[in-house]
Design a protein around this motif. Sequence first.
Motif, PDB file in Angstrom:
ATOM      1  N   ILE A 120       0.843  -1.204   0.000  1.00  0.00           N
ATOM      2  CA  ILE A 120       0.000   0.000   0.000  1.00  0.00           C
ATOM      3  C   ILE A 120       0.874   1.249   0.000  1.00  0.00           C
ATOM      4  O   ILE A 120       0.621   2.202  -0.743  1.00  0.00           O
ATOM      5  N   LEU A 121       1.923   1.248   0.812  1.00  0.00           N
ATOM      6  CA  LEU A 121       2.819   2.399   0.860  1.00  0.00           C
ATOM      7  C   LEU A 121       3.502   2.617  -0.497  1.00  0.00           C
ATOM      8  O   LEU A 121       3.639   3.753  -0.946  1.00  0.00           O
ATOM      9  N   CYS A 122       3.898   1.537  -1.140  1.00  0.00           N
ATOM     10  CA  CYS A 122       4.499   1.660  -2.481  1.00  0.00           C
ATOM     11  C   CYS A 122       3.494   2.248  -3.468  1.00  0.00           C
ATOM     12  O   CYS A 122       3.838   3.132  -4.268  1.00  0.00           O
ATOM     13  N   LYS A 123       2.273   1.779  -3.392  1.00  0.00           N
ATOM     14  CA  LYS A 123       1.223   2.307  -4.264  1.00  0.00           C
ATOM     15  C   LYS A 123       1.037   3.810  -4.020  1.00  0.00           C
ATOM     16  O   LYS A 123       0.900   4.588  -4.976  1.00  0.00           O
ATOM     17  N   PRO A 153      14.322   0.038   5.243  1.00  0.00           N
ATOM     18  CA  PRO A 153      15.551   0.435   4.558  1.00  0.00           C
ATOM     19  C   PRO A 153      16.322  -0.740   3.942  1.00  0.00           C
ATOM     20  O   PRO A 153      17.063  -0.544   2.976  1.00  0.00           O
ATOM     21  N   ASN A 154      16.134  -1.934   4.457  1.00  0.00           N
ATOM     22  CA  ASN A 154      16.879  -3.091   3.964  1.00  0.00           C
ATOM     23  C   ASN A 154      16.106  -3.934   2.951  1.00  0.00           C
ATOM     24  O   ASN A 154      16.612  -4.951   2.483  1.00  0.00           O
ATOM     25  N   CYS A 155      14.918  -3.506   2.645  1.00  0.00           N
ATOM     26  CA  CYS A 155      14.108  -4.223   1.655  1.00  0.00           C
ATOM     27  C   CYS A 155      14.648  -3.889   0.255  1.00  0.00           C
ATOM     28  O   CYS A 155      14.834  -2.718  -0.079  1.00  0.00           O
ATOM     29  N   ARG A 156      14.910  -4.909  -0.543  1.00  0.00           N
ATOM     30  CA  ARG A 156      15.500  -4.658  -1.871  1.00  0.00           C
ATOM     31  C   ARG A 156      14.582  -3.809  -2.746  1.00  0.00           C
ATOM     32  O   ARG A 156      15.047  -3.055  -3.593  1.00  0.00           O
ATOM     33  N   LEU A 159      15.160   0.214  -2.544  1.00  0.00           N
ATOM     34  CA  LEU A 159      16.177   0.851  -3.405  1.00  0.00           C
ATOM     35  C   LEU A 159      15.647   1.081  -4.813  1.00  0.00           C
ATOM     36  O   LEU A 159      15.861   2.148  -5.393  1.00  0.00           O
ATOM     37  N   GLY A 160      14.946   0.102  -5.356  1.00  0.00           N
ATOM     38  CA  GLY A 160      14.383   0.253  -6.697  1.00  0.00           C
ATOM     39  C   GLY A 160      13.350   1.363  -6.762  1.00  0.00           C
ATOM     40  O   GLY A 160      13.313   2.138  -7.730  1.00  0.00           O
ATOM     41  N   LEU A 161      12.530   1.438  -5.737  1.00  0.00           N
ATOM     42  CA  LEU A 161      11.515   2.485  -5.676  1.00  0.00           C
ATOM     43  C   LEU A 161      12.162   3.865  -5.583  1.00  0.00           C
ATOM     44  O   LEU A 161      11.779   4.794  -6.301  1.00  0.00           O
ATOM     45  N   LEU A 162      13.155   4.000  -4.716  1.00  0.00           N
ATOM     46  CA  LEU A 162      13.870   5.271  -4.587  1.00  0.00           C
ATOM     47  C   LEU A 162      14.522   5.661  -5.918  1.00  0.00           C
ATOM     48  O   LEU A 162      14.443   6.827  -6.331  1.00  0.00           O
ATOM     49  N   ARG A 175      11.735  14.006  -6.182  1.00  0.00           N
ATOM     50  CA  ARG A 175      12.945  13.509  -6.849  1.00  0.00           C
ATOM     51  C   ARG A 175      14.180  13.786  -5.994  1.00  0.00           C
ATOM     52  O   ARG A 175      15.028  12.911  -5.809  1.00  0.00           O
ATOM     53  N   GLU A 176      14.280  15.013  -5.469  1.00  0.00           N
ATOM     54  CA  GLU A 176      15.433  15.376  -4.641  1.00  0.00           C
ATOM     55  C   GLU A 176      15.486  14.545  -3.356  1.00  0.00           C
ATOM     56  O   GLU A 176      16.556  14.090  -2.955  1.00  0.00           O
ATOM     57  N   PHE A 177      14.332  14.351  -2.722  1.00  0.00           N
ATOM     58  CA  PHE A 177      14.295  13.528  -1.516  1.00  0.00           C
ATOM     59  C   PHE A 177      14.756  12.109  -1.835  1.00  0.00           C
ATOM     60  O   PHE A 177      15.560  11.523  -1.116  1.00  0.00           O
ATOM     61  N   ALA A 178      14.250  11.540  -2.923  1.00  0.00           N
ATOM     62  CA  ALA A 178      14.599  10.171  -3.305  1.00  0.00           C
ATOM     63  C   ALA A 178      16.103  10.063  -3.597  1.00  0.00           C
ATOM     64  O   ALA A 178      16.746   9.093  -3.169  1.00  0.00           O
ATOM     65  N   LYS A 179      16.667  11.038  -4.287  1.00  0.00           N
ATOM     66  CA  LYS A 179      18.112  11.030  -4.567  1.00  0.00           C
ATOM     67  C   LYS A 179      18.916  11.076  -3.275  1.00  0.00           C
ATOM     68  O   LYS A 179      19.885  10.327  -3.103  1.00  0.00           O
ATOM     69  N   HIS A 180      18.509  11.952  -2.370  1.00  0.00           N
ATOM     70  CA  HIS A 180      19.194  12.094  -1.085  1.00  0.00           C
ATOM     71  C   HIS A 180      19.120  10.798  -0.276  1.00  0.00           C
ATOM     72  O   HIS A 180      20.123  10.321   0.261  1.00  0.00           O
TER      73      HIS A 180
END
Length: 187
Positions: A120-123, A153-156, A159-162, A175-180
């Motif tokens: 749900i959070l990913c959605k 943070p350790n879920c693979r 990283l893909g979502l970020l 975008r900036e938050f995800a890059k950071h």
Amino acid sequence: MEATIIKQDHDHLQALAKLRDRAENDPDEEVRKFAIQQVVEIGKNDPNTLPWLKTRLQLEENATVIYAAVQIMAAAWKDDIANLNWFKTYSQYSQNPVVRGAAAQALARNWRDEVNVFEILCKCAIGDSFVRKQEGEDNPRQQALEAIAEQYPNCRQTLGLLQDLAENDLDEKVREFAKHKLAKLKE
């Protein structure tokens, strides 16, 4: 003795009524937030309190009060499965973006290990329809993404979502938050 108990019950109901009135009508947002907190603290076991709070969330216009009320609700009723379902639904479908973002954060904080919460959070992080109209607005996509990065943070898949949102989100701040966050997680 019985008269004392009846008087205490009456006093308790009067106090709740006054607090509810302040939460609904006081012009000061800080007073409304405090009144909501007190209503929940004093009236948590009153079967009318949770429905009243859900109604307040629909009627309240101030983002700070809404956010606080969602967090108070999550903390007070985190063991209530119906409340979990409310958060799952409202994180995705509330008409109010403040409710969607706050509900997503509360879901991650209070129910991170429950079925479908990560999905749900990913959605929410990918598909929320929010478009920033003013500089200070919180984007529910970013709030969901923050919750994912903090709680998973350790879920693979994190990283893909970020990575995806760092490159493709329509909102520059997301975008900036995800890059950071991506850079921090790769350290």
